[in-house]
Each structure stands twice: as C-alpha cells, then as structure tokens.
Motif scaffolding. Structure first.
Motif, mmCIF file in Angstrom:
data_model
loop_
_atom_site.group_PDB
_atom_site.id
_atom_site.type_symbol
_atom_site.label_atom_id
_atom_site.label_comp_id
_atom_site.label_asym_id
_atom_site.label_seq_id
_atom_site.Cartn_x
_atom_site.Cartn_y
_atom_site.Cartn_z
ATOM 1 N N ASP A 30 -12.293 1.949 -0.618
ATOM 2 C CA ASP A 30 -11.607 0.704 -0.993
ATOM 3 C C ASP A 30 -11.220 -0.043 0.280
ATOM 4 O O ASP A 30 -10.233 0.314 0.925
ATOM 5 N N ARG B 264 1.144 1.850 -0.103
ATOM 6 C CA ARG B 264 2.293 2.708 -0.428
ATOM 7 C C ARG B 264 2.849 3.304 0.861
ATOM 8 O O ARG B 264 2.109 3.877 1.656
ATOM 9 N N ARG C 131 7.051 -0.162 -16.412
ATOM 10 C CA ARG C 131 5.655 -0.569 -16.190
ATOM 11 C C ARG C 131 4.658 0.355 -16.863
ATOM 12 O O ARG C 131 3.595 -0.087 -17.311
ATOM 13 N N GLU D 298 -5.703 6.205 -7.907
ATOM 14 C CA GLU D 298 -5.374 5.113 -6.979
ATOM 15 C C GLU D 298 -4.373 5.477 -5.891
ATOM 16 O O GLU D 298 -4.032 4.668 -5.043
ATOM 17 N N ASN E 45 -15.918 -0.097 -2.998
ATOM 18 C CA ASN E 45 -14.955 -1.018 -3.607
ATOM 19 C C ASN E 45 -14.500 -2.007 -2.545
ATOM 20 O O ASN E 45 -13.597 -1.674 -1.786
ATOM 21 N N ASP F 19 -15.384 -5.944 -11.895
ATOM 22 C CA ASP F 19 -13.932 -5.936 -12.046
ATOM 23 C C ASP F 19 -13.460 -7.365 -12.306
ATOM 24 O O ASP F 19 -13.453 -8.194 -11.392
HETATM 25 N N1 THG Z 1 -9.422 -3.609 -8.337
HETATM 26 C C1 THG Z 1 -10.166 -2.899 -7.463
HETATM 27 N N2 THG Z 1 -9.612 -2.174 -6.485
HETATM 28 C C2 THG Z 1 -8.257 -2.155 -6.336
HETATM 29 C C3 THG Z 1 -7.443 -2.873 -7.213
HETATM 30 C C4 THG Z 1 -8.052 -3.625 -8.250
HETATM 31 N N3 THG Z 1 -7.696 -1.407 -5.335
HETATM 32 C C5 THG Z 1 -6.291 -1.513 -5.055
HETATM 33 C C6 THG Z 1 -5.478 -1.755 -6.301
HETATM 34 N N4 THG Z 1 -6.067 -2.815 -7.077
HETATM 35 C C7 THG Z 1 -5.410 -0.507 -7.155
HETATM 36 N N5 THG Z 1 -4.674 0.526 -6.456
HETATM 37 C C8 THG Z 1 -3.287 0.607 -6.424
HETATM 38 C C9 THG Z 1 -2.730 1.591 -5.635
HETATM 39 C C10 THG Z 1 -1.354 1.780 -5.573
HETATM 40 C C11 THG Z 1 -0.539 0.950 -6.302
HETATM 41 C C12 THG Z 1 -1.077 -0.027 -7.095
HETATM 42 C C13 THG Z 1 -2.465 -0.211 -7.163
HETATM 43 C C14 THG Z 1 0.931 1.140 -6.203
HETATM 44 N N6 THG Z 1 1.696 0.046 -6.335
HETATM 45 C C15 THG Z 1 3.145 0.020 -6.290
HETATM 46 C C16 THG Z 1 3.616 -0.958 -7.328
HETATM 47 O O1 THG Z 1 2.803 -1.755 -7.795
HETATM 48 O O2 THG Z 1 4.787 -0.919 -7.628
HETATM 49 C C17 THG Z 1 3.681 -0.555 -5.006
HETATM 50 C C18 THG Z 1 3.263 0.167 -3.808
HETATM 51 C C19 THG Z 1 4.441 0.759 -3.070
HETATM 52 O O3 THG Z 1 5.052 0.025 -2.284
HETATM 53 O O4 THG Z 1 4.714 1.942 -3.300
HETATM 54 O O5 THG Z 1 1.431 2.213 -6.011
HETATM 55 O O6 THG Z 1 -7.399 -4.276 -9.078
HETATM 56 N N7 THG Z 1 -11.499 -2.932 -7.611
#
Ligand code: THG
Length: 273
Positions: A76, A12, A208, A6, A99, A163
């Motif tokens: 995505d 990000r 987490r 991801e 996606n 999903d």
């Molecule tokens: N289902 C499907 N596609 C998706 C998602 C889903 N695509 C996007 C997402 N959800 C999955 N991908 C990510 C990519 C990066 C992060 C989380 C999900 C990530 N998040 C940091 C956090 O949550 O703390 C914040 C980002 C930052 O500011 O650095 O890194 O559910 N089909």
C-alpha cells in the motif's frame, strides 16, 4: 470474500513507533494476529514514516515473511519506487496485491509493468486526473478508462480489483448510496472485481464499528469481492459471517456455525464433548 488486514499502517501512531524502533516482534504480532482472525492478505503501508519509506517497507516485509513464510501481502503506497522495493523484497510463497493505481497515466505506466513482472494482483482506485468522482456512474466510467489501459498493457483483468472509494457518511450523506450503486455497475464492465477500505464510511461518528459492520453487510449484498478492514474487530467479522450465510455464499451455514463454535461471533465458545 477476500479480507485484507489494514492494521500495519503508518498513519497509526503505534505502528509508526514500532517501525521507528525496528520492533520486529511487535510488527510480526500485528501480522500473525490479523491472519489468525481471518485476514488472507496483510496490508503494509509505511508511507507516513520517517521519510525513509523504501527502507521501512523493505524491513516490514522482511519481518513478516520471516515469521510467516506463506504470508500474502498487499503493498500500500502512493510511491512506485516503494512498491518496486517491496515487490523485490517479497520472497514469500503467498501472493501479492499492489495497492494501487488510479486513472493517472504516469502512475499506470510505471506500475503496470511491475504488476506483470511480479505476477501481482492490482487495486485501481476509481480516481480520475481531476480527482474523486461523486456519482456511481462516474465511478464506473473511470473504471472503464482504467480497464482499457490495463488490458492494453496485457495485464489480466481477472486480477484487477476496483476500489470505488468510500467517503464519510457523516459529512457526505449521499455518498454511501453512490458507492453501493457503483459496485454492480463496475462489475458489469468486465471480468473484474471490487474492493474497498471500509472504515472511511464511519469517520467522525461514534460507535464506528457498528456503522462499518452494517455497511459491510450492504456492500456484500451488492457484490463486493474484497475489503480492507481491521479483522480484530469482532463485530465486523461476525457481520461478515452472517452476511455470507444469508446470501447463500456459505453452504448450509457451515462457516457460520464453525465460527460460533469457536466463539468468533461475539459469543463465548461452547464446550464441546
Ligand atoms: N482503499 C485502498 N487502500 C487503502 C484505503 C482505501 N489503504 C489505507 C486505508 N484506506 C485503509 N487502511 C486503514 C488503516 C488504518 C486505519 C484506517 C484505514 C485506522 N484509522 C484510525 C481511524 O480511522 O480512527 C486512525 C488512525 C490512528 O491514528 O490510529 O486505524 O480506502 N485501496
């Protein structure tokens, strides 16, 4: 279990900056390190960039496939034009997942023909016209509606991943169970698969990675086929190895033992020979 990395996601900040600076080395490094850690597909999301999503996604895909010609990607984006641009930019020898679609008619009618034309697999969010469902049963009902549309368009159901949408357990404590219960219900509607983005489950909580790893183990036991995760999270990937071994999905625990030998279970690599 299909693992989709991801990390190349424009939500990000670091990734946004790499894209803005056209830092090909840094983007390629993100893709290579995820593949080395066990991701079979690399998710590419440029939706939160400079307002130039089409140009950005084309550039990112070009960079990744130049460095890794066999790479498989997961496109995505909420924008069908960005999806189309990404599909036509992809020249790799791997496979492609789109996606995503939802139950929304206009989105299906634009994206289903693209998926068929490019032979891509497809992720469908179980989201109706009226938003996110609360219960497992509602999620399966929406999946059924989508499956009907997908079949009517002549798209193969075995290339479809539903999903059921994970929501944060910190604010909606009942949702983790509804999500888990929806996995077998959805898998029962046809020859279809299930997928999720895992990290939403732990939003707003400390440590987490522990919550993500524990939830992944539960979802695998219910039959989850694929997950969008950070493959550099070794606790998560260790939990995946252990879960597969415990469920008899890893014959004689061969993959688990190999991961241990290579030091991929949070242990130090052992000396061999
Ligand atoms: N289902 C499907 N596609 C998706 C998602 C889903 N695509 C996007 C997402 N959800 C999955 N991908 C990510 C990519 C990066 C992060 C989380 C999900 C990530 N998040 C940091 C956090 O949550 O703390 C914040 C980002 C930052 O500011 O650095 O890194 O559910 N089909």
């Amino acid at each position: 279990m299909l693992i989709i990395g991801e990390r190349i996601n424009s939500t990000r900040k670091g990734i946004r900056e790499m894209i803005a600076a056209r830092d090909a080395g840094a983007i390629l490094n993100e893709a290579v390190s995820q593949a080395r850690a066990g991701a079979q597909f690399i998710d590419v999301n440029c939706a939160v960039t400079s307002g130039e999503e089409l140009r950005d996604i084309e550039w990112v895909i070009g960079v990744i496939q130049n460095g890794m010609p066999g790479v498989s990607i997961c496109i995505d984006s909420p924008d069908h034009l960005a999806i189309e641009r990404a599909l036509s930019a992809y020249k790799g020898t791997g496979s492609v997942i789109i996606n995503s679609i939802t139950a929304e008619e206009s989105r299906c009618s634009k994206i289903l023909p693209l998926a068929s034309k490019y032979g891509a697999k497809l992720i469908a969010l179980t989201m109706g016209e009226s938003g996110m469902p609360d219960t497992a049963v509602e999620r399966a009902a929406i999946a059924k509606t989508i499956l009907g549309r997908v079949k009517a368009a002549g798209f193969p159901e075995e290339a479809l991943y539903f999903d059921p949408l994970v929501r944060p357990v910190s604010t909606e404590p009942g949702q983790a169970k509804e999500f888990l219960d929806s996995i077998p219900l959805i898998r029962a509607i046809g020859n279809v698969k299930t997928i999720c983005g895992l990290s939403n489950i732990s939003f707003g909580l400390p440590n987490r990675s522990l919550i993500n790893a524990s939830f992944l183990a539960m979802a695998i036991e219910r039959g989850l086929d694929a997950a969008i995760v950070d493959p550099l999270d070794s606790r998560l990937m260790s939990s995946l190895s252990a879960s597969r071994a415990l469920l008899g999905l890893d014959e004689y625990c061969g993959d688990y033992i190999r991961a241990f030998r290579e030091g991929r279970l949070g242990n130090k690599p052992i000396e061999i020979g």
